[in-house]
Write a protein that holds these residues in place. Structure first.
Motif, short mmCIF file in Angstrom:
data_model
loop_
_atom_site.label_atom_id
_atom_site.label_comp_id
_atom_site.label_asym_id
_atom_site.label_seq_id
_atom_site.Cartn_x
_atom_site.Cartn_y
_atom_site.Cartn_z
N VAL A 241 0.84 -1.21 0.00
CA VAL A 241 0.00 0.00 0.00
C VAL A 241 0.87 1.25 0.00
CG1 VAL A 241 -1.66 1.33 1.36
CG2 VAL A 241 -1.97 -1.12 1.09
N ARG A 245 1.10 4.11 -2.99
CA ARG A 245 0.82 5.53 -2.73
C ARG A 245 2.03 6.40 -3.04
NH1 ARG A 245 -2.73 5.40 2.92
NH2 ARG A 245 -4.65 4.57 1.96
N GLN A 249 -0.30 5.65 -7.29
CA GLN A 249 -1.18 4.69 -7.95
C GLN A 249 -1.80 3.77 -6.90
OE1 GLN A 249 0.44 2.87 -11.65
NE2 GLN A 249 2.27 4.09 -11.25
N GLY A 250 -2.49 4.39 -5.94
CA GLY A 250 -3.01 3.65 -4.80
C GLY A 250 -3.90 2.48 -5.18
N ALA A 251 -4.74 2.64 -6.21
CA ALA A 251 -5.66 1.58 -6.58
C ALA A 251 -4.94 0.36 -7.14
CB ALA A 251 -6.67 2.09 -7.61
N ALA A 252 -3.73 0.55 -7.64
CA ALA A 252 -2.99 -0.56 -8.26
C ALA A 252 -2.51 -1.59 -7.25
CB ALA A 252 -1.79 -0.02 -9.04
N ALA A 254 -4.24 -3.41 -5.52
CA ALA A 254 -5.08 -4.60 -5.63
C ALA A 254 -4.42 -5.64 -6.53
CB ALA A 254 -6.46 -4.23 -6.17
N TRP A 255 -3.75 -5.18 -7.60
CA TRP A 255 -3.07 -6.12 -8.51
C TRP A 255 -1.90 -6.79 -7.81
CZ3 TRP A 255 -5.50 -7.48 -12.74
CH2 TRP A 255 -6.43 -6.61 -13.30
#
Length: 408
Positions: A241, A245, A249-252, A254-255
């Motif tokens: 995480v 950040r 690219q915080g959402a990345a 998940a990958w």
């Protein structure tokens, strides 16, 4: 004539295996659903995050700290006399917890108290199922190793699917319905488990063996290994995480998490499918050092694509390491103490996970990110070294000691 190597299909074709394993998985799914459902139920009904966090913490503390005691009760009194009442009380408390979170007039103290009581009654379905594999597959070490690998991978899938199911239930119904679903799953799954024919056989064998035996010193090594893997799991999520950040690219993240889980599942399946020359006890230091080294090197990743690839490689040793730890603990304990042995390994994983998550945040806040990655790897490497020294210096003596314990 060369004998055919047993497969995962052979595990499931073992008499009563599909029914027993399926029932255990149904019950164990509740542990993937409950934490997020509890958080969503409390925050969705207007309670503060502090209340939700307190309830979660007390539930987890009861589930973790009292796990060895609950396992001892099962080893001593059997599944039907100890596990089933435990699971039914747990289900009742989960249902009460769902009702208290939904009812706005209930005091915070009552909610937190019920959460702690529920965690204190959580039945050790995972360790119980691993002990039952010995009854299902008593005379085939290769097939037993495949069964443990399949069990570990399936459990990981449950912990991935559980939060998704909790979110779906909260979307189509009310958040507290997830707690009612968990209560139903654990009650139905445990009831189906204890009515399996293999449980009758295990109960009869336990009566012949007499009182619950002791675990033995040889369990120290798999517990150390499990603690190391738990530390890796606890630190790597927060580190990914922070890395995402840092690169905006915080959402990345998940990958990266998906890559870690995929690597663990693939590694676990491959580990069970291969016949290894090294014993599981000798594999443990390698399987603990693997993810630790992966985490240390991941801190040098230039971008999130490389980090995801490193996460995939790091995950490859996680499920095999857990499988080997559970298997060694199972083989080290007397037959009457196998639920306790598996529970100690499970407790070590949870303790490492919690400790890692709690401590790495301080490092991330005060140190460069790549230094935090390296720092996260250090404790697991130390534990891998301790596991190696344990094998090198004491394996022969301890195995002889535990053989005498098993015969007692």
């Amino acid at each position: 004539m060369q004998l055919r190597t047993p497969s995962y299909v052979d595990v499931l074709r073992t008499p009563h295996a599909t029914r027993t394993f399926g029932a255990a998985l149904v019950g164990r799914l509740c542990y993937g659903i409950t934490p997020l459902s509890l958080m969503l139920a409390l925050t969705g009904s207007g309670r503060s995050y502090a209340v939700a966090g307190g309830a979660e913490a007390l539930f987890a503390a009861g589930a973790t700290l009292l796990a060895p005691l609950r396992a001892r009760l099962i080893d001593r009194h059997g599944l039907r006399r100890a596990l089933l009442p435990m699971a039914l009380v747990f289900a009742l408390l989960l249902a009460m917890l769902g009702a208290t979170t939904w009812w706005h007039g209930v005091s915070v103290a009552l909610i937190i108290g019920v959460a702690g009581a529920a965690g204190s009654c959580a039945p050790p379905l995972g360790p119980t199922m691993r002990a039952l594999w010995n009854e299902l597959i008593p005379e085939s070490p290769d097939l037993l190793r495949r069964a443990f690998s399949l069990d570990t991978v399936a459990e990981e899938v449950l912990f991935l699917a559980g939060p998704l199911l909790a979110g779906l239930v909260a979307t189509v119904a009310v958040p507290s319905a997830g707690l009612l679903l968990s209560a139903t799953l654990v009650a139905c799954g445990t009831t189906a488990l204890v009515t399996s024919p293999v449980v009758r056989s295990a109960t009869h064998n336990a009566k012949e063996r007499g009182e619950a035996g002791r675990v033995g010193r040889a369990i120290v090594q798999p517990v150390l290994a499990a603690l190391g893997i738990g530390l890796c799991l606890g630190t790597v999520s927060l580190l990914m995480v922070a890395f995402a950040r840092f690169h905006h690219q915080g959402a990345a993240v998940a990958w990266c998490s998906a890559a870690l889980s995929a690597g663990s599942a693939l590694g676990g399946l491959a580990y069970g499918a291969v016949n290894w020359k090294l014993s599981s006890r000798k594999q443990l230091p390698i399987l603990v050092a693997g993810p630790a080294i992966g985490i240390g090197l991941a801190g040098l990743s230039p971008n999130l694509v490389v980090l995801a690839l490193m996460a995939l490689c790091t995950g490859v040793c996680i499920s095999p390491g857990l499988s080997a730890a559970y298997l060694v603990a199972n083989q080290s304990a007397a037959p009457q103490a196998r639920v306790r042995a598996g529970t100690w390994v499970n407790t070590a994983v949870n303790a490492g996970n919690t400790t890692g998550a709690a401590t790495i945040g301080f490092a991330i806040s005060n140190l460069p990110l790549h230094t935090s990655f390296a720092l996260a790897a250090a404790p697991a490497l130390v534990l891998a070294g301790a596991a190696f020294l344990f094998v090198r210096g004491k394996e022969k003596t301890i195995v002889q000691e535990d053989s005498s314990v098993a015969r007692a």
